[in-house]
Design an enzyme around this catalytic site. Structure first.
Site, short mmCIF file in Angstrom:
data_model
loop_
_atom_site.label_atom_id
_atom_site.label_comp_id
_atom_site.label_asym_id
_atom_site.label_seq_id
_atom_site.Cartn_x
_atom_site.Cartn_y
_atom_site.Cartn_z
N ASP A 140 -1.12 9.42 -10.51
CA ASP A 140 -1.04 8.43 -11.59
C ASP A 140 0.33 8.05 -12.01
O ASP A 140 0.64 6.82 -12.18
CB ASP A 140 -2.01 8.69 -12.87
CG ASP A 140 -3.36 8.76 -12.71
OD1 ASP A 140 -3.91 8.26 -11.72
OD2 ASP A 140 -4.02 9.31 -13.75
N ASP A 142 0.68 -1.26 0.07
CA ASP A 142 -0.02 0.05 -0.12
C ASP A 142 1.09 1.37 0.03
O ASP A 142 1.74 1.33 0.84
CB ASP A 142 -0.89 0.09 1.31
CG ASP A 142 -1.99 0.87 1.16
OD1 ASP A 142 -2.75 1.06 0.36
OD2 ASP A 142 -1.70 2.03 1.84
N HIS A 171 -4.16 14.62 -9.42
CA HIS A 171 -3.98 13.03 -9.53
C HIS A 171 -3.48 12.72 -10.72
O HIS A 171 -3.14 11.50 -10.86
CB HIS A 171 -5.65 12.95 -9.95
CG HIS A 171 -6.58 12.97 -8.46
ND1 HIS A 171 -6.85 11.95 -7.96
CD2 HIS A 171 -7.26 14.05 -8.16
CE1 HIS A 171 -7.60 12.32 -7.01
NE2 HIS A 171 -8.19 13.71 -6.84
N ASN A 177 -1.77 12.65 -3.64
CA ASN A 177 -2.73 13.24 -4.79
C ASN A 177 -3.28 14.72 -4.61
O ASN A 177 -3.25 15.74 -5.21
CB ASN A 177 -4.09 12.56 -4.87
CG ASN A 177 -3.75 11.22 -5.73
OD1 ASN A 177 -2.84 11.27 -6.59
ND2 ASN A 177 -4.78 10.04 -5.53
N GLU A 204 -4.41 2.32 -4.64
CA GLU A 204 -3.18 2.35 -4.38
C GLU A 204 -2.30 0.89 -4.01
O GLU A 204 -1.29 1.12 -3.36
CB GLU A 204 -2.55 3.71 -3.55
CG GLU A 204 -2.91 3.62 -2.01
CD GLU A 204 -4.51 4.18 -1.74
OE1 GLU A 204 -4.60 4.49 -0.87
OE2 GLU A 204 -5.18 4.40 -2.88
#
Length: 332
Positions: A226, A209, A222, A217, A252
């Site tokens: 990514d 994780d 975002h 983010n 994630e």
């Protein structure tokens, strides 16, 4: 589009078409051709106008159509526009359609329509069987035609299987990270576990994780998030053996599957991935400190009688211990 009656023109005996231009009657002796010409002289020649259906799929038919002029094609009907859409397969002058339905007395498998104004020789089933009985050349040509059609159909089936497998594989890949996705995981992990139980080989998984990913983010957007996921995915793939697997579990979270790997070795793999992830740079940012991504890793090894759900639950619990102990670390 409804099938309409084909327009009768004349009989073959009254037309100027050459019998040896018909594929079914090729490479046959002159004497045998005269016999064939006598048998088919009363067979009708009809006209099919552009777009007109000659053979209707799923309907019965007991006649063979030979293209004398024009072109026919396998078509399908677009339900929204009620128009016929042309497929790839076409039948040119000299070729025939409908032979299989005559031979097996079953319904037609495809709709065949005129792609241009066409003239067709109609050979009824009774006449075709007489040709087969009285001419070895016709029987041989018909067998060659059927062989070609079977080979072509098999080739189409193989191509469709390849395309289907391509799209099946495509559906098992996460579009963002390029890792296997959850559908692949749900499909493959139970089988790997069953194999491990059956062979007595170890199997371990690592739950990963990314730490504080929501904050990442929020701080960088975002799109950069990514990029961070893609960077983490590259770290996972680069640090594994060809026999290992990495999948995006969701959001994630990622999972690494290590067949043939016991707990001690799996922890070593997780430690290596944790260090590599810590050193990974996502992008160069001039106005803000260079961001790094870290991850928490939970390791679990398959025990006797465990299924996929139990194994994941143990790895997930280890992951949360890693988080509770400060993140950016491995727990088991």
């Amino acid at each position: 589009m409804e099938k309409t009656l084909l327009e009768p023109l004349t009989s073959f005996g009254n037309a100027d078409y050459k019998i040896d231009r018909i594929h079914l009657f090729r490479d046959i002796s002159e004497e045998n051709l005269r016999l064939i010409a006598d048998i088919i002289q009363r067979c009708a020649i009809v006209k099919a106008r552009t777009g007109q259906i000659v053979l209707d799929a799923h309907s019965s038919g007991a006649r063979l159509y030979v293209v004398l002029q024009g072109v026919l094609g396998i078509t399908r009907q677009d339900a929204s526009s009620n128009q016929l859409e042309t497929a790839i397969t076409q039948y040119l002058p000299g070729e025939c359609v409908g032979e299989i339905s005559v031979l097996d007395e079953e319904i037609h498998s495809s709709t065949i329509s005129a792609l241009a104004d066409s003239e067709l020789l109609v050979i009824e089933a009774e006449t075709l069987w007489r040709l087969i009985d009285e001419s070895n050349g016709v029987a041989k040509n018909l067998l060659q035609l059927l062989s070609f059609r079977i080979r072509a159909a098999n080739a189409q089936i193989r191509n469709r299987q390849k395309v289907g497998e391509f799209y099946r594989q495509l559906s098992m890949v996460d579009g963002l990270t390029g890792l296997h996705n959850r559908a692949w995981l749900n499909s493959q992990l139970p089988g790997m576990i069953e194999h491990a139980h059956a062979t007595g080989n170890p199997l371990s998984i690592i739950m990963v994780d990314l730490d504080h990913f929501k904050r990442f983010n929020d701080d960088y957007g975002h799109l950069v998030g990514d990029d961070a996921l893609q960077s983490a995915a590259k770290v996972m793939n680069a640090g594994l053996r060809p026999s290992d697997f990495a999948a995006r579990y969701g959001g994630e979270e990622m999972m690494v599957i290590l067949p043939g790997t016991a707990l001690k070795s799996a922890i070593a793999v997780a430690e290596r991935l944790c260090i590599r992830l810590r050193k990974t740079r996502v992008f160069e940012e001039r106005e803000k400190p260079l961001p790094h991504i870290t991850g928490s890793f939970g390791v679990a090894t398959l025990s006797a009688g465990q299924d996929a759900g139990a194994l994941i639950a143990i790895a997930d619990a280890a992951l949360y211990r890693a988080k509770d102990e400060g993140r950016n670390r491995v727990a088991s």
